[in-house]
Motif scaffolding. Structure first.
Motif, PDB file in Angstrom:
ATOM      1  N   UNK A  50       0.800  -1.223   0.000  1.00  0.00           N
ATOM      2  CA  UNK A  50       0.000   0.000   0.000  1.00  0.00           C
ATOM      3  C   UNK A  50       0.825   1.261   0.000  1.00  0.00           C
ATOM      4  N   UNK A  51       2.119   1.136   0.227  1.00  0.00           N
ATOM      5  CA  UNK A  51       2.979   2.315   0.266  1.00  0.00           C
ATOM      6  C   UNK A  51       2.688   3.218   1.444  1.00  0.00           C
ATOM      7  N   UNK A  52       2.191   2.650   2.530  1.00  0.00           N
ATOM      8  CA  UNK A  52       1.870   3.426   3.724  1.00  0.00           C
ATOM      9  C   UNK A  52       3.109   3.801   4.511  1.00  0.00           C
ATOM     10  N   UNK A  53       2.860   4.284   5.701  1.00  0.00           N
ATOM     11  CA  UNK A  53       3.937   4.717   6.582  1.00  0.00           C
ATOM     12  C   UNK A  53       4.754   3.515   7.069  1.00  0.00           C
ATOM     13  N   UNK A  54       6.072   3.676   7.142  1.00  0.00           N
ATOM     14  CA  UNK A  54       6.900   2.593   7.687  1.00  0.00           C
ATOM     15  C   UNK A  54       6.925   2.567   9.219  1.00  0.00           C
ATOM     16  N   UNK A  55       6.165   3.452   9.861  1.00  0.00           N
ATOM     17  CA  UNK A  55       6.163   3.527  11.322  1.00  0.00           C
ATOM     18  C   UNK A  55       5.864   2.185  11.992  1.00  0.00           C
ATOM     19  N   UNK A  56       4.867   1.394  11.527  1.00  0.00           N
ATOM     20  CA  UNK A  56       4.640   0.086  12.164  1.00  0.00           C
ATOM     21  C   UNK A  56       5.856  -0.844  12.107  1.00  0.00           C
ATOM     22  N   UNK A  57       6.681  -0.687  11.085  1.00  0.00           N
ATOM     23  CA  UNK A  57       7.890  -1.509  10.990  1.00  0.00           C
ATOM     24  C   UNK A  57       8.851  -1.138  12.120  1.00  0.00           C
ATOM     25  N   UNK A  58       8.969   0.155  12.389  1.00  0.00           N
ATOM     26  CA  UNK A  58       9.834   0.596  13.488  1.00  0.00           C
ATOM     27  C   UNK A  58       9.308   0.104  14.827  1.00  0.00           C
ATOM     28  N   UNK A  59       7.998   0.168  15.008  1.00  0.00           N
ATOM     29  CA  UNK A  59       7.401  -0.323  16.261  1.00  0.00           C
ATOM     30  C   UNK A  59       7.644  -1.821  16.421  1.00  0.00           C
ATOM     31  N   UNK A  60       7.394  -2.564  15.350  1.00  0.00           N
ATOM     32  CA  UNK A  60       7.564  -4.019  15.401  1.00  0.00           C
ATOM     33  C   UNK A  60       9.031  -4.387  15.628  1.00  0.00           C
ATOM     34  N   UNK A  61       9.939  -3.688  14.968  1.00  0.00           N
ATOM     35  CA  UNK A  61      11.367  -3.967  15.134  1.00  0.00           C
ATOM     36  C   UNK A  61      11.821  -3.643  16.551  1.00  0.00           C
ATOM     37  N   UNK A  62      11.336  -2.546  17.092  1.00  0.00           N
ATOM     38  CA  UNK A  62      11.647  -2.199  18.471  1.00  0.00           C
ATOM     39  C   UNK A  62      11.129  -3.254  19.434  1.00  0.00           C
ATOM     40  N   UNK A  63       9.956  -3.774  19.127  1.00  0.00           N
ATOM     41  CA  UNK A  63       9.403  -4.815  19.979  1.00  0.00           C
ATOM     42  C   UNK A  63      10.235  -6.080  19.894  1.00  0.00           C
ATOM     43  N   UNK A  64      10.730  -6.406  18.717  1.00  0.00           N
ATOM     44  CA  UNK A  64      11.587  -7.579  18.562  1.00  0.00           C
ATOM     45  C   UNK A  64      12.884  -7.406  19.362  1.00  0.00           C
ATOM     46  N   UNK A  65      13.401  -6.192  19.407  1.00  0.00           N
ATOM     47  CA  UNK A  65      14.592  -5.921  20.227  1.00  0.00           C
ATOM     48  C   UNK A  65      14.262  -6.137  21.708  1.00  0.00           C
ATOM     49  N   UNK A  66      13.103  -5.627  22.157  1.00  0.00           N
ATOM     50  CA  UNK A  66      12.692  -5.840  23.547  1.00  0.00           C
ATOM     51  C   UNK A  66      12.521  -7.329  23.847  1.00  0.00           C
ATOM     52  N   UNK A  67      11.948  -8.071  22.900  1.00  0.00           N
ATOM     53  CA  UNK A  67      11.772  -9.516  23.086  1.00  0.00           C
ATOM     54  C   UNK A  67      13.123 -10.209  23.185  1.00  0.00           C
ATOM     55  N   UNK A  68      14.085  -9.756  22.403  1.00  0.00           N
ATOM     56  CA  UNK A  68      15.427 -10.340  22.458  1.00  0.00           C
ATOM     57  C   UNK A  68      16.078 -10.084  23.813  1.00  0.00           C
TER      58      UNK A  68
END
Length: 122
Positions: A72-90
């Motif tokens: 959809x070419x939307x905002x990449x903001x959810x990717x940053x949130x998800x990646x940050x969450x993956x870092x927290x999970x790690x």
């Protein structure tokens, strides 16, 4: 063509919502299994298995965020949130393996709150 892009964006957002919901449920399960650690012999096994599932759910969240963004070419903001969450999970996994409950438990509570927040913002 625009209708197809919109339909793909909605489908991607739907997959993103499902991924966040799965992540939220797995974190809640981790809280329950952490309580079982204190009261039963099988709590440690459940918590260990749940940790692997929760980490997989965090990776699924990243995948869903990328898939929702790309078509959809939307905002990449959810990717940053998800990646940050993956870092927290790690970090959470490392702290759990190292048996540092003074940081592991509050981080788990923070992760649950952030996951619920992400779920309600969608």
């Amino acid at each position: 063509m625009a209708t197809q892009v919109t339909a793909n964006a909605r489908r991607g957002l739907s997959f993103l919502q499902i991924a966040i919901a799965v992540q939220t449920l797995t974190i809640f399960f981790q809280a329950v299994s952490a309580g079982l650690l204190l009261t039963s012999s099988y709590g440690e096994t459940l918590h260990g298995v749940g940790a692997r599932v929760m980490y997989g759910a965090a990776m699924l969240y990243v995948l869903a965020a990328v898939l929702a963004w790309k078509p959809g070419g939307g905002s990449p903001r959810p990717i940053w949130h998800a990646s940050g969450f993956l870092v927290l999970a790690s970090v959470q996994v490392v702290l759990g393996i190292a048996h540092v409950p003074s940081v592991h438990l509050p981080l788990g509570v923070l992760m649950f709150a952030l996951s619920v927040l992400a779920l309600t913002r969608r």
